[in-house]
Design a protein around this motif. Structure first.
Motif, PDB file in Angstrom:
ATOM      1  N   GLY A  52       0.628  -1.287   0.196  1.00  0.00           N
ATOM      2  CA  GLY A  52      -0.037  -0.112  -0.055  1.00  0.00           C
ATOM      3  C   GLY A  52       0.659   1.242  -0.100  1.00  0.00           C
ATOM      4  N   VAL A  53       2.096   1.194  -0.528  1.00  0.00           N
ATOM      5  CA  VAL A  53       3.057   2.422  -0.466  1.00  0.00           C
ATOM      6  C   VAL A  53       2.346   3.349  -1.345  1.00  0.00           C
ATOM      7  N   PRO A  54       2.212   3.019  -2.818  1.00  0.00           N
ATOM      8  CA  PRO A  54       1.484   4.132  -3.714  1.00  0.00           C
ATOM      9  C   PRO A  54      -0.025   3.937  -3.280  1.00  0.00           C
ATOM     10  N   SER A  55      -1.004   4.862  -3.793  1.00  0.00           N
ATOM     11  CA  SER A  55      -2.306   4.560  -3.928  1.00  0.00           C
ATOM     12  C   SER A  55      -2.837   3.782  -4.757  1.00  0.00           C
ATOM     13  N   VAL A  56      -3.443   2.590  -4.396  1.00  0.00           N
ATOM     14  CA  VAL A  56      -3.967   1.548  -5.202  1.00  0.00           C
ATOM     15  C   VAL A  56      -5.452   1.492  -5.261  1.00  0.00           C
ATOM     16  N   THR A  57      -5.839   1.032  -6.525  1.00  0.00           N
ATOM     17  CA  THR A  57      -7.145   0.630  -6.737  1.00  0.00           C
ATOM     18  C   THR A  57      -7.220  -0.801  -7.333  1.00  0.00           C
ATOM     19  N   GLY A  58      -8.249  -1.474  -7.314  1.00  0.00           N
ATOM     20  CA  GLY A  58      -8.364  -2.722  -7.691  1.00  0.00           C
ATOM     21  C   GLY A  58      -8.129  -3.733  -6.715  1.00  0.00           C
ATOM     22  N   ARG A  59      -8.011  -4.835  -6.666  1.00  0.00           N
ATOM     23  CA  ARG A  59      -7.712  -5.857  -5.607  1.00  0.00           C
ATOM     24  C   ARG A  59      -6.154  -6.545  -5.675  1.00  0.00           C
ATOM     25  N   ILE A  60      -5.811  -6.697  -4.611  1.00  0.00           N
ATOM     26  CA  ILE A  60      -4.714  -7.470  -4.183  1.00  0.00           C
ATOM     27  C   ILE A  60      -4.916  -8.418  -3.125  1.00  0.00           C
ATOM     28  N   LEU A  61      -4.793 -10.077  -3.333  1.00  0.00           N
ATOM     29  CA  LEU A  61      -4.960 -10.850  -2.629  1.00  0.00           C
ATOM     30  C   LEU A  61      -3.857 -11.813  -2.405  1.00  0.00           C
ATOM     31  N   ILE A  62      -3.842 -12.156  -1.070  1.00  0.00           N
ATOM     32  CA  ILE A  62      -2.687 -12.893  -0.635  1.00  0.00           C
ATOM     33  C   ILE A  62      -3.722 -14.203   0.157  1.00  0.00           C
ATOM     34  N   ASP A  63      -3.430 -15.304  -0.712  1.00  0.00           N
ATOM     35  CA  ASP A  63      -4.174 -16.772  -0.190  1.00  0.00           C
ATOM     36  C   ASP A  63      -5.707 -16.309  -0.180  1.00  0.00           C
ATOM     37  N   GLY A  64      -5.927 -15.707  -1.251  1.00  0.00           N
ATOM     38  CA  GLY A  64      -7.519 -15.481  -1.530  1.00  0.00           C
ATOM     39  C   GLY A  64      -8.066 -14.372  -0.512  1.00  0.00           C
ATOM     40  N   LYS A  65      -7.365 -13.714   0.437  1.00  0.00           N
ATOM     41  CA  LYS A  65      -7.548 -12.845   1.272  1.00  0.00           C
ATOM     42  C   LYS A  65      -7.242 -11.389   0.727  1.00  0.00           C
ATOM     43  N   ILE A  66      -8.303 -10.426   0.420  1.00  0.00           N
ATOM     44  CA  ILE A  66      -8.197  -8.997   0.113  1.00  0.00           C
ATOM     45  C   ILE A  66      -7.235  -8.238   1.314  1.00  0.00           C
ATOM     46  N   ILE A  67      -6.170  -7.812   0.497  1.00  0.00           N
ATOM     47  CA  ILE A  67      -5.516  -7.099   1.628  1.00  0.00           C
ATOM     48  C   ILE A  67      -5.729  -5.489   1.954  1.00  0.00           C
ATOM     49  N   GLY A  68      -5.506  -4.955   3.010  1.00  0.00           N
ATOM     50  CA  GLY A  68      -5.972  -3.647   2.971  1.00  0.00           C
ATOM     51  C   GLY A  68      -4.636  -2.732   3.082  1.00  0.00           C
ATOM     52  N   ARG A  69      -4.881  -1.533   3.834  1.00  0.00           N
ATOM     53  CA  ARG A  69      -3.725  -0.557   3.927  1.00  0.00           C
ATOM     54  C   ARG A  69      -2.713  -0.691   5.158  1.00  0.00           C
ATOM     55  N   ARG A  70      -3.117  -1.754   5.801  1.00  0.00           N
ATOM     56  CA  ARG A  70      -1.993  -2.088   6.871  1.00  0.00           C
ATOM     57  C   ARG A  70      -0.833  -2.649   6.386  1.00  0.00           C
TER      58      ARG A  70
END
Length: 230
Positions: A52-70
């Motif tokens: 989440g270092v740049p501003s992101v739109t769309g979805r990034i998933l790890i092991d099927g889990k959508i990651i947030g901004r933490r």
């Protein structure tokens, strides 16, 4: 194999300047992938987007889990990054730098003993300050620190930058051993020969867009080289 990391229509920008545009790809468990493209293509931004270092739109998933901004969340889920520039803590010893990798509190087969077995030079210099090491040893230290979080996926940004050829050869052997233990790798690298020795597959970016995805053998194809402007 199941998808470990997924990008779905990801856009990334800094202060409104768009770097990635609708980028979609996946990395499977145990897979090694080279992320290639010219300088400025968006490779580093792709890695930093996971955190989440740049501003992101769309979805990034790890092991099927959508990651947030933490920013700690990817490490908790098993993704570690070896950033460009190594970022060794100058006031800590080699061993203290390595042990910082346990901050995620994940546990697994990577221990001080196993990383010292992978990088014997680090054990010999474990009481020295991290910045007293050579450039190659500092890169090994950065990788060892990342391994201590027992990642399912290890991302590396230009790990051979500024290193002598003999050190690059040592690094290739180490990455092959990490790969063979089942850790997935996502490798940003300008040396295509290194990608071909370590990776199963390549992903190519050009001007922030995905323009290629296939087996590393295809990187010998002139048409592919021209397409991704290598």
């Amino acid at each position: 194999m199941s998808a470990l990391l997924e990008f779905e229509e990801v856009n990334a920008s800094y202060a409104g300047a768009v770097v990635l545009q609708k980028v979609s790809f996946s990395i499977n468990e145990g897979e090694t992938v080279g992320l290639v493209g010219r300088n400025g293509a968006g490779k580093t931004t792709a890695l930093l987007s996971v955190y989440g270092v740049p501003s992101v739109t769309g979805r990034i998933l790890i092991d099927g889990k959508i990651i947030g901004r933490r920013r700690y969340e990817p490490s908790k889920l098993g993704v570690s990054l070896v950033p460009q520039g190594k970022r060794i803590f100058p006031n800590l010893t080699v061993e203290e730098n390595i042990l910082l990798g346990k901050a995620s509190r994940r546990s697994g087969e990577w221990t001080l003993e196993s990383v010292y077995e992978l990088f014997p030079n680090l054990e010999r210099g474990k009481s020295r300050l991290g910045t007293a090491l050579s450039g190659g040893e500092q890169q090994m230290l950065a990788i060892a620190r990342a391994l201590m979080s027992d990642p399912k996926l290890l991302m590396l940004d230009e790990p051979t930058e500024g290193l002598a050829p003999v050190v690059i050869d040592e690094l290739i052997v180490a990455l092959q051993k990490i790969r063979d233990k089942g850790t997935a790798l996502l490798l940003v690298e300008q040396h295509i020969s290194m990608i071909q020795k370590v990776a199963h597959r390549y992903i190519a970016l050009r001007k922030g867009e995905l323009v290629g995805d296939g087996p590393v053998a295809d990187l010998n194809n002139r048409e592919v080289q021209e397409m991704i402007a290598l």
